[in-house]
Scaffold this motif. Sequence first.
Motif, PDB file in Angstrom:
ATOM      1  N   MET A   1      54.112  48.603  38.828  1.00 32.25           N
ATOM      2  CA  MET A   1      54.714  47.456  39.019  1.00 32.25           C
ATOM      3  C   MET A   1      54.014  46.582  40.193  1.00 32.25           C
ATOM      4  N   VAL A   2      54.071  45.394  40.269  1.00 33.76           N
ATOM      5  CA  VAL A   2      53.147  44.445  40.886  1.00 33.76           C
ATOM      6  C   VAL A   2      53.967  43.391  41.403  1.00 33.76           C
ATOM      7  N   ARG A   3      54.073  42.756  42.465  1.00 32.67           N
ATOM      8  CA  ARG A   3      54.433  41.621  43.183  1.00 32.67           C
ATOM      9  C   ARG A   3      53.751  40.428  42.212  1.00 32.67           C
ATOM     10  N   MET A   4      54.817  39.433  42.011  1.00 31.40           N
ATOM     11  CA  MET A   4      54.645  38.105  41.127  1.00 31.40           C
ATOM     12  C   MET A   4      53.337  37.589  41.510  1.00 31.40           C
ATOM     13  N   GLY A   5      53.156  37.433  42.956  1.00 35.14           N
ATOM     14  CA  GLY A   5      51.852  36.472  43.322  1.00 35.14           C
ATOM     15  C   GLY A   5      50.730  37.478  43.761  1.00 35.14           C
TER      16      GLY A   5
ATOM     17  N   ASP B   1      48.353  36.351  46.651  1.00 34.80           N
ATOM     18  CA  ASP B   1      47.146  36.786  47.388  1.00 34.80           C
ATOM     19  C   ASP B   1      46.144  35.946  47.270  1.00 34.80           C
ATOM     20  N   TRP B   2      44.861  36.338  47.842  1.00 36.14           N
ATOM     21  CA  TRP B   2      43.754  35.567  47.830  1.00 36.14           C
ATOM     22  C   TRP B   2      43.379  34.935  46.456  1.00 36.14           C
ATOM     23  N   THR B   3      43.335  35.952  45.375  1.00 34.35           N
ATOM     24  CA  THR B   3      42.849  35.588  44.011  1.00 34.35           C
ATOM     25  C   THR B   3      44.224  34.528  43.519  1.00 34.35           C
ATOM     26  N   GLY B   4      45.149  34.786  43.851  1.00 32.28           N
ATOM     27  CA  GLY B   4      46.413  34.033  43.367  1.00 32.28           C
ATOM     28  C   GLY B   4      46.331  32.320  44.097  1.00 32.28           C
ATOM     29  N   THR B   5      45.816  32.458  45.566  1.00 30.79           N
ATOM     30  CA  THR B   5      45.840  31.198  46.096  1.00 30.79           C
ATOM     31  C   THR B   5      44.416  30.468  45.601  1.00 30.79           C
TER      32      THR B   5
END
Length: 275
Positions: free
Chosen positions: A50-54, A88-92
């Motif tokens: 499981m992973v958080r959406m962002g 996270d940084w990749t998402g940002t």
Amino acid sequence: MAGKLGIIAGSGPLPRQAAAACRDDGRPYFILGLDGETEAETLACGPSAMVRMGAIGTALDLLRRNGVEEVVMVGRVRRPGLAALRPDWTGTRLLARIGIRAAGDDGLLSAIVAELEREGFRVVGIDQILASLLIATGPLGRHRPDDVADTDIARGREVATALGRLDVGQGVVVQAGTILAIEAVEGTDAMLDRAAALRLPGPGGVLVKMKKPQQERRVDLPTIGEATVARAAAAGLSGIAVEAGGALVVDRAAVVAAADAAGLFLVGIPPLPAA
């Protein structure tokens, strides 16, 4: 043998059906669940995390560490606001790169597909895993649209296509040429509930669902299931029309049986010709 499949799973039965198809084919797979979206029964269908959406970076790392080569994105996902997303940084970096394109679902999903491919994964559509879900042109079940319904279908196809070009939604409810409701962020079920309160006297209306003309067809194809039929019947509609070759029917036998029992027609219709 196709490579290991990563199933990025939203809610609903489709991720479980994708996992079952892999098992039937002897294909290795890994399920990546989304916190707050993916049901426990889906995660129990095989190797999973499981992973958080962002947490885009974490998601990519999990896919790589589990040997995933191809990725399918399947199931319903409620689009979170930026505050709830907490990228996270990749998402940002991803959001900064796509900018205004994130304002619409199609732009955001297309950008996610591009990011996955940039990271070396091959992205496939659920129709490539479960081809039998695609609806063909023509009626399913016992019931057929009459002349009034055919006119509403034609009107709905035009309106749904126009809405799709603006990246608004995929569905519309039409009764006697009047647009009762259009689908936006609330989704099809909520739109049908709203249409029930707006129903006019006379023959029931029609739900029309079309793929967005510019849509990345590997993600978010229009989908109907038993719940769609139940809500359409509760709204007093006469039937459902969806884009042939561009829409999915989940558990076709059950959906057709439900439509037959409710007296609703279910029909696949061609898209409008390209402008």
